[in-house]
Scaffold this motif. Sequence first.
Motif, PDB file in Angstrom:
ATOM      1  N   ILE A 102       0.911  -1.296  -0.049  1.00  0.00           N
ATOM      2  CA  ILE A 102      -0.023  -0.060   0.023  1.00  0.00           C
ATOM      3  C   ILE A 102       0.756   1.299   0.105  1.00  0.00           C
ATOM      4  CG2 ILE A 102      -1.894   1.243   1.273  1.00  0.00           C
ATOM      5  CD1 ILE A 102      -2.216  -1.308   2.685  1.00  0.00           C
ATOM      6  N   LEU A 103       0.701   2.225  -0.929  1.00  0.00           N
ATOM      7  CA  LEU A 103       1.252   3.496  -1.012  1.00  0.00           C
ATOM      8  C   LEU A 103       0.610   4.414   0.085  1.00  0.00           C
ATOM      9  CD1 LEU A 103       3.797   5.292  -2.273  1.00  0.00           C
ATOM     10  CD2 LEU A 103       1.900   5.740  -3.868  1.00  0.00           C
ATOM     11  N   ILE A 104       1.195   5.106   1.029  1.00  0.00           N
ATOM     12  CA  ILE A 104       0.646   5.912   2.169  1.00  0.00           C
ATOM     13  C   ILE A 104       1.256   7.246   1.955  1.00  0.00           C
ATOM     14  CG2 ILE A 104       0.366   6.336   4.473  1.00  0.00           C
ATOM     15  CD1 ILE A 104       0.188   3.072   4.861  1.00  0.00           C
ATOM     16  N   GLY A 105       0.514   8.195   2.045  1.00  0.00           N
ATOM     17  CA  GLY A 105       0.892   9.557   2.346  1.00  0.00           C
ATOM     18  C   GLY A 105       0.937  10.079   3.490  1.00  0.00           C
ATOM     19  N   HIS A 106       1.892  10.276   4.052  1.00  0.00           N
ATOM     20  CA  HIS A 106       1.877  10.861   5.614  1.00  0.00           C
ATOM     21  C   HIS A 106       2.283  12.375   5.617  1.00  0.00           C
ATOM     22  CE1 HIS A 106       4.038  11.543   9.309  1.00  0.00           C
ATOM     23  NE2 HIS A 106       3.069  11.004   9.970  1.00  0.00           N
ATOM     24  N   THR A 107       1.509  13.265   6.191  1.00  0.00           N
ATOM     25  CA  THR A 107       1.595  14.640   6.734  1.00  0.00           C
ATOM     26  C   THR A 107       1.369  14.602   7.858  1.00  0.00           C
ATOM     27  OG1 THR A 107      -0.706  15.254   6.164  1.00  0.00           O
ATOM     28  CG2 THR A 107       0.927  15.273   4.243  1.00  0.00           C
ATOM     29  N   PRO A 108       2.053  15.854   8.517  1.00  0.00           N
ATOM     30  CA  PRO A 108       1.872  16.168  10.075  1.00  0.00           C
ATOM     31  C   PRO A 108       0.258  16.167  10.512  1.00  0.00           C
ATOM     32  CG  PRO A 108       3.282  17.862   8.920  1.00  0.00           C
ATOM     33  CD  PRO A 108       2.537  16.960   7.852  1.00  0.00           C
ATOM     34  N   GLY A 109      -0.728  16.403   9.364  1.00  0.00           N
ATOM     35  CA  GLY A 109      -2.139  16.106  10.067  1.00  0.00           C
ATOM     36  C   GLY A 109      -2.518  15.039   9.541  1.00  0.00           C
ATOM     37  N   SER A 110      -2.216  14.237   8.824  1.00  0.00           N
ATOM     38  CA  SER A 110      -3.063  13.016   8.317  1.00  0.00           C
ATOM     39  C   SER A 110      -1.953  12.036   7.701  1.00  0.00           C
ATOM     40  CB  SER A 110      -4.181  13.451   7.154  1.00  0.00           C
ATOM     41  OG  SER A 110      -3.297  13.811   6.186  1.00  0.00           O
ATOM     42  N   ILE A 111      -2.638  10.757   7.722  1.00  0.00           N
ATOM     43  CA  ILE A 111      -2.100   9.731   6.933  1.00  0.00           C
ATOM     44  C   ILE A 111      -3.398   9.091   6.029  1.00  0.00           C
ATOM     45  CG2 ILE A 111      -0.976   7.343   7.306  1.00  0.00           C
ATOM     46  CD1 ILE A 111      -0.275   7.978   9.938  1.00  0.00           C
ATOM     47  N   GLU A 112      -2.902   8.981   4.714  1.00  0.00           N
ATOM     48  CA  GLU A 112      -3.984   8.476   3.787  1.00  0.00           C
ATOM     49  C   GLU A 112      -3.245   7.398   2.982  1.00  0.00           C
ATOM     50  OE1 GLU A 112      -5.904  11.357   1.526  1.00  0.00           O
ATOM     51  OE2 GLU A 112      -5.585  13.176   3.125  1.00  0.00           O
ATOM     52  N   ALA A 113      -4.289   6.400   2.570  1.00  0.00           N
ATOM     53  CA  ALA A 113      -3.628   5.392   1.697  1.00  0.00           C
ATOM     54  C   ALA A 113      -4.019   5.880   0.314  1.00  0.00           C
ATOM     55  CB  ALA A 113      -4.754   4.083   1.913  1.00  0.00           C
ATOM     56  N   LEU A 114      -3.127   6.039  -0.515  1.00  0.00           N
ATOM     57  CA  LEU A 114      -3.091   6.600  -1.843  1.00  0.00           C
ATOM     58  C   LEU A 114      -3.429   5.699  -2.864  1.00  0.00           C
ATOM     59  CD1 LEU A 114      -0.107   9.027  -1.498  1.00  0.00           C
ATOM     60  CD2 LEU A 114      -2.199   9.692  -1.178  1.00  0.00           C
ATOM     61  N   HIS A 115      -2.947   4.367  -2.758  1.00  0.00           N
ATOM     62  CA  HIS A 115      -3.014   3.277  -3.702  1.00  0.00           C
ATOM     63  C   HIS A 115      -2.773   2.069  -3.344  1.00  0.00           C
ATOM     64  CE1 HIS A 115      -3.334   1.794  -7.721  1.00  0.00           C
ATOM     65  NE2 HIS A 115      -1.778   1.356  -7.743  1.00  0.00           N
ATOM     66  N   VAL A 116      -3.578   1.132  -3.592  1.00  0.00           N
ATOM     67  CA  VAL A 116      -3.075  -0.377  -3.305  1.00  0.00           C
ATOM     68  C   VAL A 116      -2.552  -1.054  -4.624  1.00  0.00           C
ATOM     69  CG1 VAL A 116      -4.156  -2.582  -2.600  1.00  0.00           C
ATOM     70  CG2 VAL A 116      -4.951  -0.456  -1.489  1.00  0.00           C
ATOM     71  N   LEU A 117      -1.308  -1.448  -4.343  1.00  0.00           N
ATOM     72  CA  LEU A 117      -0.741  -1.876  -5.539  1.00  0.00           C
ATOM     73  C   LEU A 117      -1.036  -3.201  -5.935  1.00  0.00           C
ATOM     74  CD1 LEU A 117       2.945  -1.006  -4.694  1.00  0.00           C
ATOM     75  CD2 LEU A 117       1.464   0.331  -6.462  1.00  0.00           C
ATOM     76  N   ALA A 118      -1.569  -3.325  -7.186  1.00  0.00           N
ATOM     77  CA  ALA A 118      -1.908  -4.739  -7.705  1.00  0.00           C
ATOM     78  C   ALA A 118      -0.998  -5.749  -7.744  1.00  0.00           C
ATOM     79  CB  ALA A 118      -2.672  -4.530  -8.967  1.00  0.00           C
ATOM     80  N   GLU A 119       0.144  -5.264  -8.206  1.00  0.00           N
ATOM     81  CA  GLU A 119       1.185  -6.216  -8.291  1.00  0.00           C
ATOM     82  C   GLU A 119       2.439  -5.629  -7.411  1.00  0.00           C
ATOM     83  OE1 GLU A 119       4.557  -7.233 -12.124  1.00  0.00           O
ATOM     84  OE2 GLU A 119       2.337  -7.457 -12.405  1.00  0.00           O
ATOM     85  N   PRO A 120       2.867  -6.328  -6.190  1.00  0.00           N
ATOM     86  CA  PRO A 120       3.792  -5.883  -5.323  1.00  0.00           C
ATOM     87  C   PRO A 120       5.118  -5.428  -6.061  1.00  0.00           C
ATOM     88  CG  PRO A 120       2.855  -7.850  -4.568  1.00  0.00           C
ATOM     89  CD  PRO A 120       2.576  -7.608  -6.059  1.00  0.00           C
ATOM     90  N   VAL A 121       5.890  -4.516  -5.640  1.00  0.00           N
ATOM     91  CA  VAL A 121       7.151  -4.058  -6.237  1.00  0.00           C
ATOM     92  C   VAL A 121       8.212  -4.733  -5.279  1.00  0.00           C
ATOM     93  CG1 VAL A 121       8.753  -2.059  -6.088  1.00  0.00           C
ATOM     94  CG2 VAL A 121       6.335  -1.490  -6.316  1.00  0.00           C
ATOM     95  N   ASP A 122       9.089  -5.141  -6.198  1.00  0.00           N
ATOM     96  CA  ASP A 122      10.296  -6.194  -5.630  1.00  0.00           C
ATOM     97  C   ASP A 122      11.316  -5.174  -5.400  1.00  0.00           C
ATOM     98  OD1 ASP A 122       9.319  -8.625  -6.215  1.00  0.00           O
ATOM     99  OD2 ASP A 122       9.788  -8.817  -7.938  1.00  0.00           O
ATOM    100  N   VAL A 123      11.738  -5.139  -3.851  1.00  0.00           N
ATOM    101  CA  VAL A 123      12.817  -4.312  -3.331  1.00  0.00           C
ATOM    102  C   VAL A 123      13.874  -5.001  -2.899  1.00  0.00           C
ATOM    103  CG1 VAL A 123      13.180  -2.701  -1.703  1.00  0.00           C
ATOM    104  CG2 VAL A 123      10.851  -2.732  -2.895  1.00  0.00           C
TER     105      VAL A 123
END
Length: 150
Positions: A102-123
Amino acid sequence: MKRMVRAMLALGTLLASEVVIAAAEPVTVPAAAPAPGGFGAQLAQTVFGLLVVVGLIFFLGWLLRRMQGSVQRGAPVIEIVGTRAIGPRDRLLLIQVGKEQILIGHTPGSIEALHVLAEPVDVPADARQATPEFAQRLLELMGKDQKDKK
């Protein structure tokens, strides 16, 4: 763990009740009673009491770390795969939950799920364990280089 917490609370309650009972009982002290041992004995008693309290603080800190370490054993369920700063206080986080990312955006006032990846990224494994530069430099200066432990 709950038993230990209950036992500590019971011990604290017992000690507090003893202090209250002792304070409630009138104590008669002769007005001209000299202090046994004088100033040196009182100073030694005070220093000893201080050492006992500081030792108790360190013991409880050690005990707390041991108890937290035993709870977190095993594979982590939620893992931060990657992070990217997009501003002075704003971040993008790629979180792995089970087999889903899950791609999450984190700011001082909030945390939001921006996108759920259909295919996981290999790191790569070495990219996941990257230590921030300042923390790595501090560990090197202290003689505790984490890269050498692997």
